[in-house]
Design an enzyme around this catalytic site. Structure first.
Site, PDB file in Angstrom:
ATOM      1  N   ARG A  21       2.730   1.590  -1.125  1.00 48.11           N
ATOM      2  CA  ARG A  21       3.577   0.415  -0.835  1.00 48.11           C
ATOM      3  C   ARG A  21       2.993  -0.400   0.329  1.00 48.11           C
ATOM      4  O   ARG A  21       3.731  -0.875   1.196  1.00 48.11           O
ATOM      5  CB  ARG A  21       5.017   0.834  -0.488  1.00 48.11           C
ATOM      6  CG  ARG A  21       5.785   1.498  -1.589  1.00 48.11           C
ATOM      7  CD  ARG A  21       5.986   0.570  -2.785  1.00 48.11           C
ATOM      8  NE  ARG A  21       6.922   1.121  -3.730  1.00 48.11           N
ATOM      9  CZ  ARG A  21       6.591   1.994  -4.683  1.00 48.11           C
ATOM     10  NH1 ARG A  21       5.344   2.381  -4.826  1.00 48.11           N
ATOM     11  NH2 ARG A  21       7.516   2.452  -5.515  1.00 48.11           N
ATOM     12  N   SER A  53      13.936   0.262  -4.436  1.00 45.51           N
ATOM     13  CA  SER A  53      13.979   1.215  -3.319  1.00 45.51           C
ATOM     14  C   SER A  53      14.075   0.440  -2.014  1.00 45.51           C
ATOM     15  O   SER A  53      13.214  -0.390  -1.732  1.00 45.51           O
ATOM     16  CB  SER A  53      12.706   2.058  -3.277  1.00 45.51           C
ATOM     17  OG  SER A  53      12.516   2.741  -4.469  1.00 45.51           O
ATOM     18  N   GLU A  97      11.463  -0.486   3.018  1.00 44.65           N
ATOM     19  CA  GLU A  97      10.380  -0.996   2.174  1.00 44.65           C
ATOM     20  C   GLU A  97      10.534  -2.499   1.991  1.00 44.65           C
ATOM     21  O   GLU A  97       9.561  -3.224   1.831  1.00 44.65           O
ATOM     22  CB  GLU A  97      10.441  -0.283   0.816  1.00 44.65           C
ATOM     23  CG  GLU A  97       9.206  -0.490  -0.019  1.00 44.65           C
ATOM     24  CD  GLU A  97       9.437  -0.336  -1.505  1.00 44.65           C
ATOM     25  OE1 GLU A  97       9.094  -1.276  -2.239  1.00 44.65           O
ATOM     26  OE2 GLU A  97       9.970   0.709  -1.922  1.00 44.65           O
TER      27      GLU A  97
END
Ligand code: EPU
Length: 337
Positions: free
Chosen positions: A162, A237, A333
């Site tokens: 990520r 997420s 995130e």
């Protein structure tokens, strides 16, 4: 150039948060984009793609530039491979479906991920054992500073979990305009080792899956676990899965025998943040118009008219509780604006 004023950003963010942009423009080609970036009157610019990885907590006082450049083309091919270039405003899932229709393999595990092609490299989107970087060849981007065009190849991008150069050194400096992928035309390399995919293909009664069937399995898994942003606002997420030391992992396991983990190195493991949040008691918790999704604790949701600040407050409470219970810091995130 048509710059609008006081535009609601609700349709432009998958969390469905109601905030306003003082100035707003949607650009559909590179020339338009360059002209807007050159504009001296608007010094504060926010580049917006699919709006699927952001939490808006306030009105945007500057100019929001919505990148809506469309187009998909094959730029090279051999007997086995094809290089496909997609412009940044293409919806990610529609692009994946286009590849599958043409029987191009490599992106099937990334089916149904919200967002656009142009923002996918920023966080190196990933799911079910595959990441964008696995098929990424290069991307082109325009510099915000001088509007020059720069090509970033895979090495330049410093992809990680990520993560990429666009979240670090190059953050806020470029607008990605297209992305090229190397996909297979035959002998597709399937990634079906992920537990949920194995069991879904079994349920579907499939033994030797095609890339289209893998995509169907992924779609079924995502639909069962993750809320559809068109129905319940969310940003996938909200947190990254944390990496912790083996020592801390063994310490936690004394009290929680069932703690799941993925090996990272000899000294570190990755823990699903969803498990930590569930153990902290937040899964399915609803606070008025916002809360934690009932099927996947990693996803924070907006049931209607939640404010970005409320969701941010909940995220902070979750972080604090997980830290207190497990001594683990979980990092967001999504970009909080
Ligand atoms: N788990 C729980 N409770 C929960 C959720 C998860 O206990 O509420 C535990 C279970 O043990 C489960 C494990 O966590 O087996 C893993 O769950 P899942 O397969 O749903 O994956 P994840 O690690 O929670 C990551 C990505 C997702 C991606 C899935 C599948 C991150 C931050 N998230 O989630 O990506 O779809 O793997 O590969 O890495 C996204 O980035 O927006 C996203 C949805």
């Amino acid at each position: 150039m048509h710059i609008e004023q006081n535009i609601s950003l609700k349709p432009y963010n998958t969390f469905g948060i109601e905030t306003n942009a003082k100035y707003f423009i949607s650009v559909s080609n590179i020339e338009e984009l360059k002209d807007v970036l050159k504009h001296k009157n608007y010094t504060n610019k926010l580049i917006l793609g699919g709006g699927s990885n952001m939490l808006l907590t306030k009105d945007i006082e500057g100019l929001v530039v919505h990148v809506n450049i469309k187009g998909i083309s094959v730029i090279d091919e051999s007997d086995d491979h094809v290089i496909v270039k997609a412009n940044s405003g293409e919806n990610w899932h529609e692009f994946v479906l286009w590849c599958l229709k043409n029987d191009y393999g490599g992106l099937e595990n990334l089916s149904l991920i919200p967002g656009n092609v142009g923002t996918a490299p920023i966080q190196n989107i990933g799911a079910y054992g595959v990441e964008l970087k696995d098929t990424f060849v290069s991307c082109e981007a325009i510099s915000l500073e001088d509007q020059s065009l720069k090509t970033f190849n895979k090495e330049d991008c410093n992809f990680g979990y990520r993560n990429s150069i666009f979240k670090n050194e190059a953050k806020g400096k470029y607008v990605i305009t297209n992305v090229a992928f190397k996909l297979t035309k035959q002998n597709h390399q399937l990634n079906t080792g992920y537990g949920a995919i194995i069991s879904e293909l079994k349920t579907m009664g499939i033994k030797a899956a095609t890339i289209q069937e893998v995509s169907k399995a992924v779609i079924a898994i995502r639909e069962s676990k993750l809320p559809n942003p068109k129905e319940i606002g969310n940003s996938g997420s909200f947190f990254k899965n944390p990496v912790i030391s083996i020592e801390l992992f063994h310490e936690i396991r004394k009290n929680f025998e069932d703690i799941p983990s993925y090996p990272i190195s000899k000294s570190e493991v990755k823990i699903p943040a969803g498990w930590l949040i569930e153990k902290a008691g937040f899964k399915g918790k609803r606070f008025g118009d916002y809360g934690v999704h009932k099927n996947q604790a990693l996803v924070l949701v907006n049931y209607g008219n939640a404010k970005g600040e409320d969701i941010l407050k909940l995220a902070k409470l979750i972080q604090k509780t997980v830290k207190r219970l497990f001594n683990i810091s979980i990092e967001a995130e999504v970009n909080v604006l």
